[in-house]
Design an enzyme around this catalytic site. Structure first.
Site: not given
Ligand code: 9MR
Length: 380
Positions: A160, A265
């Site tokens: 991220e 995810e």
């Protein structure tokens, strides 16, 4: 697919569908098809596991997990705050259990994550000077990546790092080490872990702007002569906003750089969200109110079948591009364990996974299995 295996697959799906409408089964019973077996040869099927599951303290989960999945990502157990709580203190106990669990069940482990601006130990946030931060950065990556080299299959080396517009997120790493810190993270990981696949992982990188940022990041790493083996598209999506075209375009564009694509995810939220927000921006928090939590007594059939349809479309796409995809990981073993019960609103009852709170397969599970059977039939 050979005719014989096709017949076996179709029979087991047929049997499972009938059984599923009957009484309660043992979770993970032989009657339910197994995702890892059905997609064997297509991609590895992973799941996020918490500490209780890794320590096998929940007996239903202990049977269910290795039957359905052949890979896992520790949901929190290898994050910096836990593994490296103080300057000279590493706490390897939980990570070592993660390795032992993977070995026992022959499951591929994705280490998550070496460098992330979130869930950092508090001492890192107190570091003022660049040299000390650089020392933390290098020691952290080298110590952990070398200890588990070849024991984890892969690392999310950097997690991220991007803003939604594709620029580099402001973080302690960017501020103190400069824009090249992502390349440096991969360089250190490559040195410490020559036998481990190295990935960049992020949410919403299927979206055009953020995707452009991720593509540029990968090219920059490659141009520096540093190894990057794959990219993880997290896949936190909302049922009212499933970006299938963007996902397909991303698979094509990322793989054209010579890296494998992973969906790392996966989950699909079905609960009201004024923004239908995809992603995992944990700074987004909405206040609880009952209207935002309408399905505490179960998911209505109409929504259940829309969810099934969404998973069906996704897996049709995944199978179409299976040569470019390495792994599909679900972010939670069943609806009960999903982080989406607490984001972006705390304390809700969400239904984002393929299995319900009792580990029973939902209609979405059977749609996913049927996509594979349909593909096999079409190829005859
Ligand atoms: O699922 C994780 C949850 O239990 C933690 O509280 C949270 C803390 O930030 O992290 C969650 O996992 C995140 C993952 O590590 C990175 N991508 C987004 C995931 C969902 O927030």
């Amino acid at each position: 697919m050979k005719k014989y295996s096709l017949i076996v697959l179709l029979l087991s799906i047929g049997l499972a569908c009938c059984v599923s409408t009957g009484g309660r089964k043992m979770p993970g019973s032989g009657k339910t098809p197994s995702l890892k077996d059905v997609f064997k040869g297509d991609f590895v099927i992973g799941v996020a596991l918490n500490r209780t599951q890794i320590e096998e303290r929940d007996s239903a989960a202990a049977v269910f997990i290795p039957r359905q999945f052949n890979a896992f990502t520790p949901e929190n157990g290898m994050k910096a705050a836990l593994l490296h709580p103080q300057w000279d203190t590493y706490n390897f106990a939980e990570a070592d259990k993660i390795i032992a669990y993977g070995r026992k069940h022959r499951m591929q482990i994705n280490g998550h994550t070496l460098i992330w601006h979130s869930q950092l130990p508090s001492f890192v946030l107190r570091i003022k000077d660049k040299d000390s931060l650089r020392r933390f950065f290098a020691e952290h990556i080298s110590t952990i990546a070398s200890r588990y080299d070849g024991q984890v299959y892969s690392w999310d080396v950097v997690n991220e790092a991007l803003n939604e517009d594709g620029t580099l997120r402001r973080s302690v790493f960017r501020e103190k080490l400069g824009e090249d810190y992502v390349v440096e993270a991969f360089r250190l990981a490559q040195l410490a872990a020559p036998n481990t696949r190295l990935y960049y992982n992020d949410y919403n990188i299927e979206r055009p702007w953020k995707r452009a940022g991720a593509l540029a990041l990968i090219k920059k790493i490659q141009a520096a002569g540093v190894r990057i083996d794959g990219v993880g598209i997290q896949g936190h999506w909302h049922i009212n906003n499933l970006p299938l075209e963007d996902i397909e375009q991303s698979i094509l564009e990322f793989s054209s750089l010579g890296v494998k694509v992973m969906f790392t995810e996966l989950d699909i939220s079905v609960l009201p969200d004024p923004a239908h927000a995809n992603g995992a921006d944990i700074s987004r928090n909405l206040a609880f109110n009952a209207a935002l939590n309408p399905y505490t007594n179960g998911l209505p059939d109409s929504l259940q079948s829309r969810l099934a349809g969404s998973y069906e479309e996704l897996f049709r796409l995944f199978l179409k591009h299976k040569d470019k995809i390495g792994r599909i990981t679900f972010w939670g073993v069943n609806d009960r364990y999903s982080w989406l019960n607490n984001w972006p609103v705390r304390g809700r009852t969400n239904y984002p996974m393929l299995f319900d709170r009792q580990f029973d397969p939902k209609p979405a599970f059977y749609k996913v299995i049927a996509v594979k059977a349909g593909n096999a039939v079409r190829k005859q």
